[in-house]
Design an enzyme around this catalytic site. Structure first.
Site, PDB file in Angstrom:
ATOM      1  N   GLU A 139      -0.426 -11.279  -8.188  1.00 24.39           N
ATOM      2  CA  GLU A 139      -1.702 -11.002  -8.835  1.00 24.39           C
ATOM      3  C   GLU A 139      -1.800  -9.543  -9.270  1.00 24.39           C
ATOM      4  O   GLU A 139      -2.243  -9.237 -10.385  1.00 24.39           O
ATOM      5  CB  GLU A 139      -2.861 -11.336  -7.884  1.00 24.39           C
ATOM      6  CG  GLU A 139      -3.028 -12.812  -7.561  1.00 24.39           C
ATOM      7  CD  GLU A 139      -2.200 -13.272  -6.371  1.00 24.39           C
ATOM      8  OE1 GLU A 139      -2.361 -14.421  -5.950  1.00 24.39           O
ATOM      9  OE2 GLU A 139      -1.381 -12.469  -5.860  1.00 24.39           O
ATOM     10  N   TYR A 140      -1.389  -8.647  -8.388  1.00 25.55           N
ATOM     11  CA  TYR A 140      -1.425  -7.220  -8.723  1.00 25.55           C
ATOM     12  C   TYR A 140      -0.490  -6.904  -9.885  1.00 25.55           C
ATOM     13  O   TYR A 140      -0.824  -6.111 -10.767  1.00 25.55           O
ATOM     14  CB  TYR A 140      -1.032  -6.381  -7.507  1.00 25.55           C
ATOM     15  CG  TYR A 140      -2.144  -6.156  -6.526  1.00 25.55           C
ATOM     16  CD1 TYR A 140      -3.325  -5.534  -6.911  1.00 25.55           C
ATOM     17  CD2 TYR A 140      -2.005  -6.546  -5.198  1.00 25.55           C
ATOM     18  CE1 TYR A 140      -4.356  -5.319  -6.007  1.00 25.55           C
ATOM     19  CE2 TYR A 140      -3.028  -6.334  -4.276  1.00 25.55           C
ATOM     20  CZ  TYR A 140      -4.192  -5.726  -4.685  1.00 25.55           C
ATOM     21  OH  TYR A 140      -5.217  -5.519  -3.787  1.00 25.55           O
TER      22      TYR A 140
ATOM     23  N   ASP B 257       0.850  -1.184   0.000  1.00 18.86           N
ATOM     24  CA  ASP B 257       0.000   0.000   0.000  1.00 18.86           C
ATOM     25  C   ASP B 257       0.893   1.245   0.000  1.00 18.86           C
ATOM     26  O   ASP B 257       1.747   1.400   0.867  1.00 18.86           O
ATOM     27  CB  ASP B 257      -0.886  -0.005   1.244  1.00 18.86           C
ATOM     28  CG  ASP B 257      -2.012   1.018   1.184  1.00 18.86           C
ATOM     29  OD1 ASP B 257      -1.787   2.110   0.627  1.00 18.86           O
ATOM     30  OD2 ASP B 257      -3.107   0.732   1.690  1.00 18.86           O
TER      31      ASP B 257
END
Length: 213
Positions: free
Chosen positions: A192-193, A118
């Site tokens: 995945e990102y 993040d």
């Protein structure tokens, strides 16, 4: 990131303690006892749905891995991957990264992976970034001498901030790519990102840094 609540997630975690270790504090300073073989230990902080850490464990059986994820509704996806793969060199922890010192001792870990963390773009949230100086100290306190951090992101601002943070902390830059998928780097395992962002045409940034003691 909005997460869908899965009230049954905790029960599933409790039923699979051989994969998600429920009392990690009991292994502090002796993590080799949690695995079949005595091998270097690499951890991923923010393992998400587990694609990266599972594929790394498959590709590198000579390394022990731990995927760390705070969200129960996310880690159960990683759990499903691990149950299917049945990898003896991979475990999961459902804990918060700020508490790593409670579960790992000095020399427990050889490498930390930070993948698509993040970015916490607001200045007032700087201390939450996983490459903030307090986190760098936390990683150093659980790693072997000259341990490494491998960092990937699609967020240019976070990458630039992290490079500055690494430099100010005194970490040695060993590898740098400003466009990983066009760099010729071999052996990259996508998260995945990463797959989603790269399909959109986003540039992927990557670096490797090393502690100097």
């Amino acid at each position: 990131m909005r997460l869908r609540n899965k009230p049954w997630a905790q029960e599933k975690i409790d039923q699979n303690s051989q994969y998600i270790i429920s009392t990690p504090e009991n292994y502090k300073g002796r993590w080799n006892e949690a695995f079949e073989k005595v091998q270097p230990l690499h951890i991923e902080v923010g393992t998400g749905k587990g694609r990266f850490i599972t594929e790394m464990a498959k590709a590198n059986p000579e390394i022990n891995y731990i995927g760390i994820e705070v969200y129960k509704s996310v880690i159960i996806v990683a759990l499903d991957r691990l149950i299917e793969a049945k990898l003896p060199n991979l475990k999961l922890l459902n804990v918060n990264a700020v508490d790593l010192h409670k579960y790992f001792a000095k020399n427990d870990v050889s490498r930390v992976y930070l993948n698509f963390s993040d970015p916490w773009p607001k200045t007032r949230h700087e201390k939450r970034r996983l490459t903030y100086k307090d986190f760098l100290k936390l990683y150093e306190d659980i790693m072997v001498d000259r341990g490494e951090i491998h960092f990937k992101t699609d967020n240019q601002g976070l990458f630039e901030y992290s490079l500055m943070s690494f430099s100010e902390y005194g970490l040695l830059l060993k590898y740098l790519s400003l466009d990983l998928h066009k760099s010729g780097f071999e052996g990259n395992i996508m998260t995945e990102y990463e797959e989603k962002f790269s399909e959109r045409g986003n540039r992927i940034y990557r670096c490797e840094v090393q502690y100097q003691k």
